[in-house]
Scaffold this active site. Structure first.
Site, short mmCIF file in Angstrom:
data_model
loop_
_atom_site.label_atom_id
_atom_site.label_comp_id
_atom_site.label_asym_id
_atom_site.label_seq_id
_atom_site.Cartn_x
_atom_site.Cartn_y
_atom_site.Cartn_z
N HIS A 147 0.83 -1.21 0.00
CA HIS A 147 0.00 0.00 0.00
C HIS A 147 0.87 1.26 0.00
CE1 HIS A 147 -3.66 2.29 1.59
NE2 HIS A 147 -2.68 3.09 1.98
N GLU A 148 1.86 1.29 0.89
CA GLU A 148 2.69 2.50 1.00
C GLU A 148 3.53 2.73 -0.25
OE1 GLU A 148 1.90 4.44 3.22
OE2 GLU A 148 0.86 3.03 4.54
N HIS A 151 1.52 4.52 -2.72
CA HIS A 151 1.56 5.98 -2.53
C HIS A 151 2.87 6.57 -3.07
CE1 HIS A 151 -2.09 6.35 -0.21
NE2 HIS A 151 -1.63 5.75 0.87
N HIS A 157 -5.61 6.97 -2.34
CA HIS A 157 -6.54 5.96 -1.82
C HIS A 157 -7.66 5.72 -2.82
CE1 HIS A 157 -4.92 6.98 2.38
NE2 HIS A 157 -4.45 5.81 2.01
N TRP A 159 -10.75 5.52 -2.61
CA TRP A 159 -11.95 6.34 -2.49
C TRP A 159 -11.66 7.81 -2.76
CZ3 TRP A 159 -9.10 4.30 1.38
CH2 TRP A 159 -8.66 5.13 2.39
N ASP A 168 -9.62 9.47 -7.48
CA ASP A 168 -8.24 9.01 -7.23
C ASP A 168 -7.39 9.18 -8.49
OD1 ASP A 168 -9.29 7.04 -8.83
OD2 ASP A 168 -8.64 5.36 -7.57
N VAL A 170 -7.71 7.83 -11.31
CA VAL A 170 -7.57 6.57 -12.04
C VAL A 170 -8.97 6.20 -12.54
CG1 VAL A 170 -7.03 4.10 -11.81
CG2 VAL A 170 -5.60 5.81 -10.66
N ASP A 206 -5.11 -7.25 5.34
CA ASP A 206 -4.12 -7.73 4.37
C ASP A 206 -4.66 -8.90 3.54
OD1 ASP A 206 -2.39 -5.84 5.39
OD2 ASP A 206 -0.75 -7.25 5.76
N1 ARG Z 1 -3.29 3.47 6.97
C1 ARG Z 1 -2.09 3.34 6.19
C2 ARG Z 1 -2.06 4.36 5.05
O1 ARG Z 1 -3.05 4.94 4.67
C3 ARG Z 1 -1.85 1.92 5.71
C4 ARG Z 1 -2.99 1.02 5.46
C5 ARG Z 1 -2.49 -0.37 5.14
N2 ARG Z 1 -3.54 -1.36 5.09
C6 ARG Z 1 -3.29 -2.70 5.21
N3 ARG Z 1 -4.24 -3.57 5.08
N4 ARG Z 1 -2.10 -3.15 5.46
O2 ARG Z 1 -1.03 4.65 4.45
ZN ZN Z 2 -2.65 5.02 2.46
CA CA Z 3 -11.33 6.12 -9.95
#
Ligand code: ARG
Ligand code: ZN
Ligand code: CA
Length: 235
Positions: A147-148, A151, A157, A159, A168, A170, A206
């Site tokens: 996820h990171e 970014h 994200h 949403w 987003d 996309v 996850d």
């Molecule tokens: N809350 C964090 C972010 O927005 C990470 C979310 C990770 N989610 C997971 N299922 N590992 O960057």
């Molecule tokens: Zn995030």
């Molecule tokens: Ca979209």
């Protein structure tokens, strides 16, 4: 066409006790998860519902561990103010993804810097216990890093960080109104169409996230093209 892009990775393990000093094998497992997820080689990709199955992307981005740095520091938990990066600066951030693995206060699993930010804070920070086999269940399969890094490679994200009318940037990811948590059943409808809750850029467990979309692939790869914010990584 840039073909498969390889990104070398520098890992900074910053620990105040033995548990936070994650092992080399755990780091290797984490890089393996990252590669499986970014190459659509994850074994759970077959759980994507048929509505979205044609959108599953092999991003053709690959990660190779370059160096692991280990630092003892008496700080038992770091906040998201980048102090950990100031204490242990990124190594070669213009060509390497830097990852700080440490304890983070406030229940935060990780945070990342988008492309185009200051080089001295470039990279991602992840909670040590979110690595595969860590104690942060249901967030201990290594997908916080997936996820990171999304970014770090310019993804927002799923949403759009807003209500149904926020984007987003996309086009093949459906609009949604807010983060989804836990393990949503399909279809989860918030904005008149099913949410792509199984996308790595949602907030689900996850075990319940297993795809990037083709549109996300294009958005990530665009930053490596000439003039893009991470084009220097390919030099
Ligand atoms: N809350 C964090 C972010 O927005 C990470 C979310 C990770 N989610 C997971 N299922 N590992 O960057
Ligand atoms: Zn995030
Ligand atoms: Ca979209």
């Amino acid at each position: 066409d840039l073909g498969v892009i390889n990104i070398p990775v520098n890992v900074h393990v910053v620990y105040s006790n033995a548990e936070q000093n994650v092992s080399d094998s755990q780091i290797n497992s984490q890089i393996a998860v990252l590669n499986k997820d970014f190459r659509a080689n994850n074994t759970d990709a077959n759980q994507v519902p048929s509505e979205f199955a044609g959108l599953v992307a092999d991003t053709e981005i690959n990660f190779t561990l370059a160096n692991t740095y280990r630092h003892f520091n008496a700080t038992s938990a770091w906040s998201t103010n980048d102090a950990v990066k100031a204490a242990y600066p990124p190594v070669s951030p213009s060509t390497h993804l830097n990852i700080w693995v440490c304890n983070i206060s406030g229940g935060i699993l990780g945070y990342a810097q988008f492309p185009g930010g200051p080089s001295q804070t470039d990279g991602v920070v992840v909670l040590y216990s979110s690595l595969p086999g860590g104690s942060a269940a249901p967030y201990n399969k290594g997908r916080t890093l997936t996820h990171e890094v999304g970014h770090y490679l310019n993804l927002r994200h799923i949403w759009g960080d807003g209500r149904c009318n926020r984007d987003d940037f996309v086009s093949d990811t459906p609009k949604s109104d807010a983060a989804n948590y836990g393990c949503p059943s399909y279809p989860t409808v918030n904005c008149r169409s099913a949410d792509m809750t199984m996308n790595y850029m949602d907030y689900v467990n996850d075990d319940c996230m297993y795809m990037f979309s083709k549109g996300q692939k294009s958005r990530m790869r665009a930053i490596f093209e000439a003039g893009g914010a991470r084009a220097s990584m390919l030099n």
